[in-house]
Design a protein around this motif. Structure first.
Motif, short mmCIF file in Angstrom:
data_model
loop_
_atom_site.label_atom_id
_atom_site.label_comp_id
_atom_site.label_asym_id
_atom_site.label_seq_id
_atom_site.Cartn_x
_atom_site.Cartn_y
_atom_site.Cartn_z
N LEU A 138 0.83 -1.21 0.00
CA LEU A 138 0.00 0.00 0.00
C LEU A 138 0.86 1.26 0.00
O LEU A 138 0.55 2.24 -0.68
N ARG A 139 1.93 1.23 0.77
CA ARG A 139 2.82 2.41 0.82
C ARG A 139 3.46 2.69 -0.54
O ARG A 139 3.77 3.83 -0.86
N TYR A 141 2.12 2.72 -3.34
CA TYR A 141 1.25 3.55 -4.17
C TYR A 141 1.38 5.04 -3.84
O TYR A 141 0.89 5.89 -4.58
N ASN A 142 1.98 5.32 -2.69
CA ASN A 142 2.27 6.71 -2.30
C ASN A 142 0.99 7.57 -2.26
O ASN A 142 0.97 8.71 -2.71
N ILE A 143 -0.08 6.97 -1.75
CA ILE A 143 -1.34 7.71 -1.57
C ILE A 143 -1.52 7.96 -0.08
O ILE A 143 -1.50 7.02 0.72
N GLU A 144 -1.73 9.19 0.29
CA GLU A 144 -1.80 9.56 1.71
C GLU A 144 -3.05 8.93 2.35
O GLU A 144 -4.15 8.96 1.78
N ASN A 145 -2.86 8.34 3.53
CA ASN A 145 -3.95 7.73 4.32
C ASN A 145 -4.70 6.63 3.55
O ASN A 145 -5.90 6.45 3.72
N LEU A 146 -3.98 5.90 2.69
CA LEU A 146 -4.64 4.85 1.91
C LEU A 146 -5.19 3.75 2.81
O LEU A 146 -6.30 3.25 2.58
N ARG A 147 -4.45 3.37 3.84
CA ARG A 147 -4.93 2.34 4.76
C ARG A 147 -6.20 2.79 5.47
O ARG A 147 -7.15 2.03 5.62
N ILE A 149 -8.38 4.93 4.38
CA ILE A 149 -9.47 4.96 3.39
C ILE A 149 -10.04 3.57 3.19
O ILE A 149 -11.27 3.38 3.16
N LEU A 150 -9.16 2.57 3.08
CA LEU A 150 -9.63 1.20 2.89
C LEU A 150 -10.40 0.69 4.09
O LEU A 150 -11.40 -0.01 3.96
#
Length: 420
Positions: A138-139, A141-147, A149-150
């Motif tokens: 997940l990290r 993908y470099n999307i902030e707060n992705l975890r 959000i999921l």
């Protein structure tokens, strides 16, 4: 003065219920059943797991930091080469994580263990590795707060099932209905088979002792057979009623305690299950139907077993002929597994109407709220079939109890049934 039929019923009944084996099994089996259900929880509660240390050789340099210790397992970083770790007698287990573990974990991770790991240990290590690798992916993908959000979009769905054709909106639990159906099926299968064969073995024993020759001098063979069937059947009913009383008492104590611990926001399936178990009318109707179908199924099959017992001289010959009634009982139990998956299907309907399979297949459907007319039709067909079977069995019985010395063929047995 008592009739000959009532005397035979009384003898068969009292002879068995006074035995120590009957008293012991009647009282102990429910306790053992409850114990088997409670034992795993007690063992898990009082068992003290052995602490284990897992040496982790992490070539990725990233996964080890995500592994979390538990009360049973501790992860320790091991910087020495794998060969050195395997040669170290103090190292109990080694988790070797290759450099490509994030991209290809199945090819890059190996667990080395002295002996064999327990299932709980292996499961915990796998879950920790899975969470760690997923987090690293997940990290990437470099999307902030992705975890986060999921986690927020994840849905834990649970909803009650309500019958559309009922006036009251009472929820039902499919899982509880399945469990109750399976439990009642197994009970019917066990009781019909055990007590049906008990009729057969009892007749064979009395036939070998020549007791029947004396008895039939004052009692009609059909009356004797009917008395034996009904007397042994009352023994089974007594045992079922005692078991039902013991289980009901436990339910009265346990269900309110479980219901009190279930909050309003709990899982809807659990709330519906507790509600069903708390419904005395629902539980009583299930028990009543089970008793009715047991009596019908027992009478139907015991008449066949009685005819078999009268036709042979020993248990060995009887065991071969007894496959005739035993096979449909097994087929009914196996078919019930499919019926419980789809209780409203055409297959389920017809199997619950055929007397050879109806006791168990209909009980598989009743827990899922089968229309009342279908239940009554199944009972009528079952008891009507018993009248026909007992009439044929009585004809075989009156001839078979006087036959000694050889095993009759199917043709001979059919000829006996056609005698007037």
């Amino acid at each position: 003065m008592k009739s000959s039929l009532s005397l035979i019923i009384s003898r068969e009944y009292l002879q068995r219920v006074r035995r120590k084996s009957f008293i012991i099994t009647t009282l102990l089996v429910p306790i053992l059943m409850i114990g088997l259900m409670v034992a795993p929880a007690l063992i898990a509660m009082f068992s003290t797991p052995e602490a284990k240390t897992i040496a982790v050789i992490d070539d990725t340099g990233q996964i080890f930091s995500h592994l979390q210790d538990s009360d049973e397992i501790t992860f320790e970083s091991y910087t020495q080469p794998l060969d050195s770790a395997r040669a170290d007698a103090d190292v109990e287990a080694i988790l070797a994580i290759g450099a490509n573990a994030v991209d290809r974990p199945n090819q890059s991770i190996t667990l080395y263990y002295r002996g064999a790991p327990t299932l709980s240990t292996d499961s915990y290590i796998q879950s920790q590795l899975k969470d760690a690798i997923e987090e690293l992916r997940l990290r990437a993908y470099n999307i902030e707060n992705l975890r986060q959000i999921l986690d927020e979009i994840n849905v834990d769905l649970s909803y009650p099932t309500v019958r559309i054709d009922k006036e009251e909106d009472t929820g039902t639990s499919s899982m509880l209905s399945y469990f109750l159906s399976l439990l009642m099926d197994l009970m019917l299968y066990t009781f019909i088979l055990i007590y049906g064969q008990m009729v057969m073995t009892s007749i064979i024993e009395e036939k070998n002792n020549r007791v029947l020759e004396i008895v039939v001098s004052s009692v009609k063979p059909a009356t004797l057979m009917m008395g034996k069937v009904l007397g042994i059947g009352l023994v089974a009913i007594t045992q079922i009623l005692i078991w039902g009383l013991i289980i009901s008492m436990c339910t009265i104590w346990v269900v309110p305690a479980v219901g009190a611990s279930v909050s309003a926001g709990a899982d809807a399936e659990l709330i519906a299950a507790v509600g069903q178990l708390s419904d005395i009318g629902y539980i009583t109707s299930l028990f009543t139907y089970m008793l009715l179908f047991f009596v019908g199924g027992y009478l139907f099959y015991s008449a066949i077993y009685a005819a078999i017992g009268s036709a042979v001289d020993n248990i060995q010959d009887a065991s071969q002929l007894s496959t005739i009634p035993t096979l449909p009982i097994i087929i009914a139990l196996v078919a019930s597994m499919s019926v419980m998956q789809n209780p409203g299907s055409s297959l389920a309907f017809w199997l619950s109407m055929i007397p050879f399979t109806s006791p168990m297949t209909m009980m598989s459907r009743i827990a899922f709220d089968v229309p009342f007319w279908e239940i009554m039709l199944s009972l009528v067909l079952l008891y009507a079939s018993f009248i026909g079977v007992i009439w044929i069995a009585a004809k075989i019985y009156r001839v078979g109890i006087f036959m000694y010395g050889k095993k009759p063929s199917f043709v001979e047995i059919i000829r006996w049934a056609r005698y007037k």
